[in-house]
Design a protein around this motif. Structure first.
Motif: not given
Length: 600
Positions: A530, A534, A537, A565-566, A568-570, A572-573, A579, A583
């Motif tokens: 993960q 990131q 990303a 979760r990783a 989702l962060t990728i 999002t950013e 967020k 999702e």
């Protein structure tokens, strides 16, 4: 003349043309439903039936029949057991004259629940009370505020689980209770099945089908006949005796774990599989453990025993029929009864769960001995020995008549003794070349390569890399030009880089476009897949935007949630949309089957 060339009794050329046009556009389950629908119209003798039929077809006037309720069968399945039971349920319903709709929870639109009348559910539990990964969306909707009131719906739930887990049959219990909360009427009490589910499931199927409203008669039709496909001769109930060709250690000297590469011959079996499928192994218990158990019980093993109507001996039953390693609540209850131990009987709650985790069957028998116990009394507390599933690590196109596996040996100390996993221990210590192992193929249609040359991103740790070896072998054999990116994680570079030479070969030949690795124990700070995701990303998101299909394979408790979760962060950013939007983005990938997960 084939079935589809026979124009049926009394149909003119125009009518038959209409029938053929409709029939060739239907999937098998749709054809089965339509056959029941037409039969129902004919039975009803309704004056308005004509406009509901395809043009040119008129229903014959017959006596009116009582209205019948619709029937839908839903299943949530992680390893295929739930799907198998649901399929047998659908067959039983059809044999009784119903025309059920059979659907995977992953493909079913849960908003349709308010339109259902009779609903039968087969729900497997994954891990500690969770629904199967593919059914998560269905459960999320049903347990949310969006779920509709379901007055008028009748339902019954068959729950599949494993009693060695604390939240036994948790998914089935959740859906059963939630449907009742929504106002649905329970047609039949829920049945919770352990791993030996065949008999209770068969009883539930018979009762549930019998409680449904009397169906209309459903005549046999060409479409229904065509929908039945011939099953392979070898399956879970009749496994193929495969010969071990090769059994090699993949991990190097100094590794803190053992991972093996196994090659098995399927020559003459007729078994077929696709990349992403699993191989079921029917293992045998360690003979040394059988002897230890017999010695602790002061038994010879020659004691006669009858299991499911079959005569055998205790030794043979302990060797290959019964689960004798992990202790279950069933065994604890039975042994408390056999020994009369108040200590065992008084175990409850967390203390009981901890005791089961810390003691195998052999430990309990040694600690609470009964010399010369009746063989039937011992067997009554033991579950049937279950097959183990392993992701297939080879392509049948590349290596026909063979199947390859990547197996991590389960090995640990417990109560001062070295213990092994049942199947992985057999592979590690008792499966030399020429050994015969009973096997069968377990399809996994929810972990498939995309058609054509769509790019793929493959994420796996440890033996979770196995299906990706099959993916790349298949793409190389098919001459596919699509880009492929592998993220692989293990403990140490020097000793645990599984299939290192093969990945390098795929990279050199262009079958694999990129590869990122994470070896968690090589540095002062642990790095996992993960983290590599990131770090990349921007490119990961770009690949997804360009249509890449995403795969995650490995540990369901840690790897899959951490990777999600990783991601989702990728998203999002990189998307800059927040967020909630991220999702929805990942949910859309899952719904379109561009984000597929295979966990254990």
């Amino acid at each position: 003349m084939t079935l589809l060339e026979f124009n049926g009794p009394g149909l003119n050329e125009e009518q038959w043309k209409t029938v053929r046009t409709v029939a060739t556009q239907l999937k098998p389950h749709q054809a089965l439903w339509l056959s029941g629908y037409f039969a129902g119209l004919a039975d009803a003798g309704r004056p308005d039936a004509a406009h509901l039929l395809p043009a040119g077809l008129d229903p014959a006037p017959v006596a009116a029949a009582a209205p019948v309720r619709t029937l839908t069968i839903l299943y949530g399945s992680e390893t295929g057991n739930g799907k198998g039971v649901a399929t047998r349920l659908a067959e039983a319903a059809r044999a009784a004259g119903f025309a059920p709709v059979l659907a995977d929870m992953a493909d079913y639109k849960p908003r349709r629940l308010k339109e259902e009348q009779d609903l039968l559910i087969v729900a497997s539990t994954h891990g500690e009370g969770a629904p199967p990964t593919s059914a998560a969306g269905f459960f999320e909707f049903v347990e949310s505020r969006k779920a509709p009131k379901l007055e008028g719906l009748r339902y019954a739930v068959l729950a599949l689980g494993d009693s060695t887990y604390e939240f036994f049959c948790g998914a089935g219990r959740r859906i059963d209770e939630r449907l009742a909360e929504l106002g649905a009427e329970r047609l039949h009490p829920r049945i919770d099945c352990d791993v030996d589910y065949d008999d209770p499931a068969a009883g539930w199927i018979e009762t549930a089908v019998g409680l449904l409203a009397p169906p209309r008669a459903v005549a046999a039709t060409p479409a229904a006949s065509l929908a039945v496909s011939a099953a392979t001769a070898y399956d879970k109930r009749n496994p193929f005796p495969a010969i071990v060709i090769e059994n090699l250690a993949l991990t190097g000297r100094g590794s803190s774990k053992e991972t093996r590469h196994i090659e098995l011959s399927l020559e003459g079996s007729g078994l077929s599989f696709a990349p992403g499928d699993a191989l079921g192994i029917v293992p045998r218990n360690d003979p040394a453990l059988v002897e230890s158990l017999l010695s602790a019980l002061d038994l010879s093993g020659a004691e006669p025993l009858t299991l499911k109507g079959e005569a055998t001996t205790l030794s043979e039953a302990l060797g290959g029929v019964l689960e004798i390693t992990a202790a279950t609540p069933r065994f604890l209850d039975q042994w408390a009864e056999v020994t009369g131990s108040t200590e065992l009987k008084d175990l409850t709650g967390d203390a009981r769960s901890a005791f089961l985790r810390e003691n195998h069957v052999i430990d309990i028998v040694r600690r609470f001995p009964v010399r010369g116990v009746d063989a039937a009394a011992l067997a009554a507390g033991l579950r049937p020995l279950q097959p183990r599933l392993y992701s297939i690590a080879s392509s049948a196109t590349t290596v026909p008549d063979e199947v390859h596996l990547t197996v991590s040996t389960v090995q640990y100390a417990l109560n001062g003794e070295e213990r092994f996993g049942v199947a992985s221990g057999q592979f590690s210590r008792r499966a030399a070349p020429e050994t015969v192992l009973p096997v069968y193929v377990q399809e996994n249609p929810r972990f498939r390569l995309p058609a054509g040359d769509a790019p793929i991103i493959m994420i796996g740790a440890g033996t979770g890399v196995a299906p990706y070896r099959a993916f790349l072998q298949e793409r190389e054999a098919q001459g596919a030009d699509g880009r492929a990116w592998l993220f692989f994680g293990e403990r140490n570079f020097d000793s645990d880089f599984l299939y290192q030479t093969e990945w390098q070969g795929f990279l050199k030949d262009g079958v694999l476009s990129r590869m990122n690795v994470a070896f968690s124990r090589d540095g002062a700070q642990k790095t996992y897949v993960q983290h590599r995701l990131q770090e990349e990303a921007r490119d990961v998101y770009a690949w997804l935007e360009e249509g890449a299909h995403l795969y995650v394979c490995g540990d369901g408790a840690k790897l899959a949630p951490d990777v999600h979760r990783a991601l989702l962060t990728i998203v999002t950013e990189q998307s800059g949309r927040g967020k909630a939007a991220a999702e929805e983005y990942l949910a859309a990938l899952q719904e379109s089957r561009r984000y597929q997960i295979d966990v254990y």
